[in-house]
Enzyme design. Structure first.
Site, PDB file in Angstrom:
ATOM      1  N   ASP A 171      -9.769  -3.705  -5.964  1.00 19.00           N
ATOM      2  CA  ASP A 171      -9.350  -3.004  -4.758  1.00 19.00           C
ATOM      3  C   ASP A 171     -10.311  -1.841  -4.517  1.00 19.00           C
ATOM      4  OD1 ASP A 171      -8.024  -1.185  -2.932  1.00 19.00           O
ATOM      5  OD2 ASP A 171      -6.127  -2.176  -3.401  1.00 19.00           O
ATOM      6  N   HIS A 185      -7.741  -5.293  -1.199  1.00 18.66           N
ATOM      7  CA  HIS A 185      -6.584  -4.463  -0.851  1.00 18.66           C
ATOM      8  C   HIS A 185      -5.665  -5.233   0.090  1.00 18.66           C
ATOM      9  CE1 HIS A 185      -4.304  -0.797  -0.360  1.00 18.66           C
ATOM     10  NE2 HIS A 185      -4.317  -0.980   0.949  1.00 18.66           N
ATOM     11  N   SER A 187       0.828  -1.188   0.000  1.00 18.41           N
ATOM     12  CA  SER A 187       0.000   0.000   0.000  1.00 18.41           C
ATOM     13  C   SER A 187       0.877   1.258   0.000  1.00 18.41           C
ATOM     14  CB  SER A 187      -0.966  -0.048   1.192  1.00 18.41           C
ATOM     15  OG  SER A 187      -2.006   0.888   1.033  1.00 18.41           O
TER      16      SER A 187
END
Length: 278
Positions: free
Chosen positions: A225, A254, A101
């Site tokens: 996502d 995610h 991320s």
């Protein structure tokens, strides 16, 4: 850190069993060395013989009480500083960098900048927001309201954890922020010398650095996502940049990819490292 701040970054080192390169894992927003996805990858890499450094970014997790400054999506100078201080016996086989991320954006930006203090043999980013502005806008979508509230609450708690060391103006701004965009616009941007959120996003988005990556790098991103848009990935000219290997499944969420036999992105990472000899 050598920048005069007095800040100390902490990490957890898991020793390896062979002659594999050191894997440095970089967590995401509000994460740390003990985030579940970091621990899962560490276990997978240790099983392959890699030593693993689970790094806490500046002010994250255990580093909160030893830092007067805070990490952000493009603070690659901290990664560079940590790598430059690694003992030769630990980094003697080179490095593999893995980011998740926000940490994935930082790893990709670092790889694109070059200037490695030790040899980097491969990289990997999982669910990276390579276009920070589009990701920030996605957080504000009505169907992300619950997640946005949860994430913003964790960002505020992270600031509060270092309140004794941080300037009061930043702590106060964090307490009153009503969105991730406002947090970035009133804290991250001006704290780091940018005019606000839009300049912070523009300067630090990894998509502007992908062309400079010269080491084999795996990018894993699920097109479903809910928080990181897939469009920047779909529009990038991957065919013209053979060092970059995109894996863009339609499903996975995610930093998710859960399935039989372990987390899919970890199995993909191991196969990729086998393929590139790292």
């Amino acid at each position: 850190m050598a920048d005069g701040s007095g800040d100390v970054l902490l990490g957890a080192l898991n020793r390896g069993t062979g002659d594999k390169p050191l894997a440095v894992l970089v967590h995401g927003l509000t994460g740390c060395q003990d985030s579940y996805y970091v621990l899962a990858t560490a276990k997978a890499l240790q099983g392959r013989g890699h030593p693993v450094l689970r790094l806490n970014l500046r002010g994250a997790g255990p580093s909160a009480g030893s830092c007067r400054q805070r990490y952000h999506a493009g603070r690659t100078q901290d990664i560079r500083a940590v790598l430059s201080q690694l003992p030769p016996d630990l980094a003697g086989q080179g490095l593999v960098l893995v980011g998740y991320s926000l940490g994935g954006n930082a790893v990709l930006k670092f790889l694109g900048e070059g200037d490695f203090p030790v040899p980097v043999r491969a990289g990997c980013a999982v669910s990276a927001p390579i276009d920070l502005a589009s990701s920030s806008r996605r957080f504000l979508a009505p169907d992300n309201r619950a997640y946005h509230k949860w994430l913003l609450g964790k960002m505020k708690a992270e600031m509060q954890a270092g309140a004794g060391l941080l300037e009061d103006r930043w702590v106060r701004a964090a307490a009153t922020a009503q969105s991730v965009w406002q947090f970035d616009d009133t804290i991250v941007g001006p704290w780091n010398g940018w005019g606000g959120a839009e300049q912070y996003y523009r300067v630090n988005s990894a998509i502007g650095f992908l062309l400079g990556i010269a080491v084999p790098t795996l990018l894993v991103h699920a097109l479903d996502d809910p928080w990181i848009p897939g469009d920047p990935y779909l529009s990038f000219p991957w065919h013209a940049h053979p060092n970059l290997v995109p894996l863009l499944p339609t499903r996975g969420g995610h930093v998710g990819f859960h399935g039989r036999g372990g987390v899919w992105h970890d199995r993909a990472l191991l196969a990729f490292l086998d393929n590139v000899g790292a």
